[in-house]
Design a protein around this motif. Structure first.
Motif, mmCIF file in Angstrom:
data_model
loop_
_atom_site.group_PDB
_atom_site.id
_atom_site.type_symbol
_atom_site.label_atom_id
_atom_site.label_comp_id
_atom_site.label_asym_id
_atom_site.label_seq_id
_atom_site.Cartn_x
_atom_site.Cartn_y
_atom_site.Cartn_z
ATOM 1 N N UNK A 89 7.804 -10.284 0.708
ATOM 2 C CA UNK A 89 6.761 -9.630 1.496
ATOM 3 C C UNK A 89 6.235 -8.357 0.830
ATOM 4 N N UNK A 90 5.070 -7.985 1.246
ATOM 5 C CA UNK A 90 4.494 -6.735 0.763
ATOM 6 C C UNK A 90 5.099 -5.548 1.504
ATOM 7 N N UNK A 91 4.839 -4.351 0.947
ATOM 8 C CA UNK A 91 5.403 -3.113 1.494
ATOM 9 C C UNK A 91 4.304 -2.142 1.882
ATOM 10 N N UNK A 92 4.541 -1.443 2.968
ATOM 11 C CA UNK A 92 3.723 -0.271 3.275
ATOM 12 C C UNK A 92 4.622 0.951 3.079
ATOM 13 N N UNK A 93 4.142 1.884 2.256
ATOM 14 C CA UNK A 93 4.940 3.066 1.936
ATOM 15 C C UNK A 93 4.123 4.293 2.320
ATOM 16 N N UNK A 94 4.675 5.133 3.186
ATOM 17 C CA UNK A 94 3.961 6.320 3.648
ATOM 18 C C UNK A 94 4.846 7.537 3.379
ATOM 19 N N UNK A 95 4.262 8.509 2.727
ATOM 20 C CA UNK A 95 5.075 9.605 2.193
ATOM 21 C C UNK A 95 4.382 10.941 2.438
ATOM 22 N N UNK A 96 5.161 11.934 2.853
ATOM 23 C CA UNK A 96 4.585 13.272 3.054
ATOM 24 C C UNK A 96 5.543 14.340 2.563
ATOM 25 N N UNK A 114 3.432 -0.780 15.355
ATOM 26 C CA UNK A 114 2.527 -1.852 14.919
ATOM 27 C C UNK A 114 2.503 -2.016 13.403
ATOM 28 N N UNK A 115 3.240 -1.139 12.735
ATOM 29 C CA UNK A 115 3.249 -1.227 11.270
ATOM 30 C C UNK A 115 2.095 -0.491 10.627
ATOM 31 N N UNK A 116 1.502 0.464 11.366
ATOM 32 C CA UNK A 116 0.391 1.243 10.814
ATOM 33 C C UNK A 116 0.883 2.638 10.430
ATOM 34 N N UNK A 117 0.287 3.216 9.374
ATOM 35 C CA UNK A 117 0.690 4.575 8.996
ATOM 36 C C UNK A 117 0.385 5.559 10.117
ATOM 37 N N UNK A 118 1.256 6.512 10.339
ATOM 38 C CA UNK A 118 0.895 7.647 11.192
ATOM 39 C C UNK A 118 1.172 8.918 10.388
ATOM 40 N N UNK A 119 0.150 9.690 10.221
ATOM 41 C CA UNK A 119 0.241 10.853 9.327
ATOM 42 C C UNK A 119 0.562 12.087 10.140
ATOM 43 N N UNK A 120 1.623 12.777 9.755
ATOM 44 C CA UNK A 120 2.043 13.968 10.483
ATOM 45 C C UNK A 120 1.191 15.175 10.111
ATOM 46 N N UNK A 121 0.806 15.243 8.869
ATOM 47 C CA UNK A 121 0.178 16.480 8.378
ATOM 48 C C UNK A 121 -1.138 16.215 7.674
ATOM 49 N N UNK A 122 -1.758 15.083 7.949
ATOM 50 C CA UNK A 122 -2.933 14.701 7.146
ATOM 51 C C UNK A 122 -4.081 15.707 7.280
ATOM 52 N N UNK A 174 0.839 -1.201 0.000
ATOM 53 C CA UNK A 174 0.000 0.000 0.000
ATOM 54 C C UNK A 174 0.870 1.246 0.000
ATOM 55 N N UNK A 175 0.309 2.317 -0.570
ATOM 56 C CA UNK A 175 1.029 3.592 -0.649
ATOM 57 C C UNK A 175 0.124 4.704 -0.145
ATOM 58 N N UNK A 176 0.649 5.495 0.782
ATOM 59 C CA UNK A 176 -0.078 6.687 1.232
ATOM 60 C C UNK A 176 0.746 7.927 0.916
ATOM 61 N N UNK A 177 0.119 8.899 0.260
ATOM 62 C CA UNK A 177 0.778 10.169 -0.042
ATOM 63 C C UNK A 177 0.010 11.271 0.655
ATOM 64 N N UNK A 178 0.681 11.996 1.515
ATOM 65 C CA UNK A 178 0.048 13.117 2.216
ATOM 66 C C UNK A 178 -1.289 12.720 2.830
ATOM 67 N N UNK A 179 -1.307 11.532 3.438
ATOM 68 C CA UNK A 179 -2.482 11.101 4.183
ATOM 69 C C UNK A 179 -3.548 10.396 3.376
ATOM 70 N N UNK A 180 -3.356 10.297 2.059
ATOM 71 C CA UNK A 180 -4.370 9.643 1.222
ATOM 72 C C UNK A 180 -3.776 8.408 0.554
#
Lengths: 400, 400
Positions: free
Chosen positions: B103-110, B392-400, B61-67
């Motif tokens: 394995x799969x990847x979690x990618x979180x980007x801001x 826990x491997x969950x996204x945490x959004x700084x500026x969402x 999964x990929x999250x960009x700026x909270x989405x």
């Protein structure tokens, strides 16, 4: 009673479809590339010039639109000297002729359109200036020969010596004797060519075309490729499209050459911008019109071109007039200019239901246009009985 | 307890001074010409990306700026496949390593700047994406090798793999294995390079750079000359100017190349316009600043460049900062962005009396600018302890 000899002509505006941009000789106005133009109808855009001569004129004088202007500009001096030399040859052959070459000239000139609009008035003005004096002097030279004299006054003026489709052949000789205008095809060959000019509101342009083109010659890398590779091929192909009346090819090249000319302006140092955001919106509008006609299998039906300013000239064929003008009417229906259409055509334009292109394609603020000039292909310089100089040899201003 | 491995990096924005425009291979993102850029300071413009992997992720999964954004784009799929192949090589050499490649990847980007501003966010984003995964995967490849992978995701992203001055060498090979970013000089070589970005108000751009550049490749005559004759020489000369810290030459070429790029856009069919009337007014302002510095014998002190949008980036040296910013302050003093300056510098900028250029050079309506970003040359991708994924491997959004 004073001895006054006079002659009056009108000369047209021409708008290039293959652009003149760059001089290889700034004194003789020799261009870096050949160009092609369409001569526009003098009913809407023309300069009327009367010249008179006689022994009683103490000095040569020039009036433009009711205001005296100096004749003491190098280009005008050179043009007048050349014309007087040719007159001397005429007088040498027939000693009974009056000695016009010894006398001063009164030149009175008026445009039938606002000069401030940036509509290539110098081309019509110089063409009328030279043609009127050539007529007064009864010069035997052909219009192509006379075009070389006009060229020295204002490069693109040479193309206003002919009607219809006109080529300015750049020539090769250092003295410019082969750099002249020639007719590609007369108006009668393809009389259905129409032109809509959208006069775009703008401050005066930052860079005159005279200085702008030399900035480009001296600084643009891409310019060298344009004049050596792009234009020579297009010059051949565009004449061919005109002779074949292939509007799709003519429009394609007209559009591309306008873009290419403005591209080398932008590639100059400092960059030169003649189009503004309104110009760009008009390009987008023309592209949308063409996208639809291409989708309908008709090819391009409208060709935009921009000179050294933001005004758009849109060429199209008479058969597409209602289609094109009804689209323009949606956006510019409130502006002056529609009165040039005859009632039946205007009714047809107004009667087209709904927009031809998407309602939301443009915002009102996209178009800062002040007026339209709806015209078409026209004839070259014309003799006229209207005179701007009275029997006493004094200027009479029609529109001062 | 879940098994989570993660890595976080930040990557910078880069703004080309020799422009990338045109692909010779659209699948591999191989360019038609080499390019050069300046990497900007991540304090003002950067992407922060955290990636994590572990057997518990059921999908990437990929999250960009909270989405959440799709990873199912051909370019991203290709990038991920390449990175996993390289990880497999690492795992093959050391069988004790966890099998990340399975394995799969979690990618979180801001981003730390508004993405809507049109500030080359895709370059920073792709660079951070690739660099973070390369770090997680402990890949042994050099940054130039990694830059080839970033290049496949977004061409200009490869230049964000380095700080300072960066060249993207176009390469010659069909597989793209020699089309990579290299450092021309680090930030420490010429740390005094500053950049003022004027964010110009605009609707979304009409033509994406991806489609725009291929329109140019396919239709512009002048483009062929640009890539074959103009850019290769400028690529050598610009690297030379950077190594010599010759700002006059660097600015001259930066300005000329911006103009050349926009010229070939205009020479395209249909023409592509990225600059608007405000962009042109800013060019005029920079030219006036330079006219004065040239008159003072200082040469060019400001270099504008425009990417595929109306925003201006103005490069200058720290020694001229008060001079340049005080001029900008006259016109843009009310806009957000000045708070980035330290108090002493801002006081200096405000204290300059009177306009550096003529009061009447511009009207207020000439500039439709929404904010300034005052920044400078910066470093390449950086490791960071800030994580966008929790234990826990969950996204945490700084500026969402």
């Amino acid at each position: 009673m004073s001895e006054v000899y006079s002659a009056s002509v009108t000369a047209p505006v021409n708008i290039a479809t293959l652009k003149y941009w760059g001089k290889r000789d700034t004194k003789l106005n020799l261009p870096t590339n050949s160009s092609i133009s369409v001569t526009l109808d003098q009913a809407h855009l023309r300069t009327l010039t009367t010249v008179s001569t006689g022994p009683q004129y103490l000095a040569s004088k020039l009036y433009l639109n009711g205001h005296e202007e100096t004749l003491n500009k190098p280009r005008l001096v050179a043009v007048l000297m050349t014309l007087k030399e040719l007159r001397k040859e005429v007088e040498a052959k027939d000693p009974t002729l009056p000695k016009f070459s010894d006398w001063n000239l009164l030149i009175v000139s008026e445009n039938n359109f606002p000069t401030a609009a940036g509509l290539a008035s110098s081309a019509a003005g110089l063409a009328a200036f030279v043609t009127a004096i050539a007529k007064l002097y009864q010069l035997p030279q052909s219009f192509s020969e006379i075009s070389k004299i006009a060229r020295q006054g204002s490069g693109s003026a040479c193309r206003s010596l002919f009607g219809g489709f006109v080529a300015w052949e750049m020539g090769e000789l250092a003295d410019g004797s082969d750099s002249k205008a020639v007719e590609v095809a007369p108006k009668s060959h393809w009389p259905d060519i129409k032109a809509a000019i959208l006069v775009v509101s703008a401050d005066k342009k930052d860079t005159s075309s005279t200085s702008g083109m030399q900035i480009t010659v001296n600084t643009s890398d891409l310019f060298q490729y344009r004049i050596k590779e792009v234009v020579p091929k297009r010059f051949v192909d565009m004449k061919d499209a005109i002779l074949k009346k292939d509007f799709n090819a003519f429009a394609d090249m007209t559009i591309k050459d306008s873009n290419s000319f403005h591209a080398v302006c932008l590639d100059s140092t400092p960059p030169i911008f003649y189009m503004n955001d309104t110009s760009k919106s008009i390009i987008k509008l023309v592209n949308l019109i063409n996208d639809q006609s291409i989708a309908n299998g008709e090819g391009l039906i409208a060709a935009y071109t921009y000179d050294a300013g933001p005004n758009a000239v849109i060429y199209y064929e008479a058969k597409n007039e209602v289609k094109i003008l009804s689209t323009l009417y949606k956006y510019f229906g409130e502006l002056p200019g529609w009165e040039a259409l005859d009632d039946a055509l205007l009714a047809g334009v107004k009667s087209v239901e709904g927009p031809i292109i998407g309602e939301d394609a443009f915002a009102a603020s996209d178009f800062d246009v002040s007026r339209l000039i709806l015209t078409g292909i026209g004839e070259g310089p014309q003799d006229t009985d209207v005179s701007l100089i009275d029997e006493k040899g004094e200027p009479k201003f029609l529109t001062a």
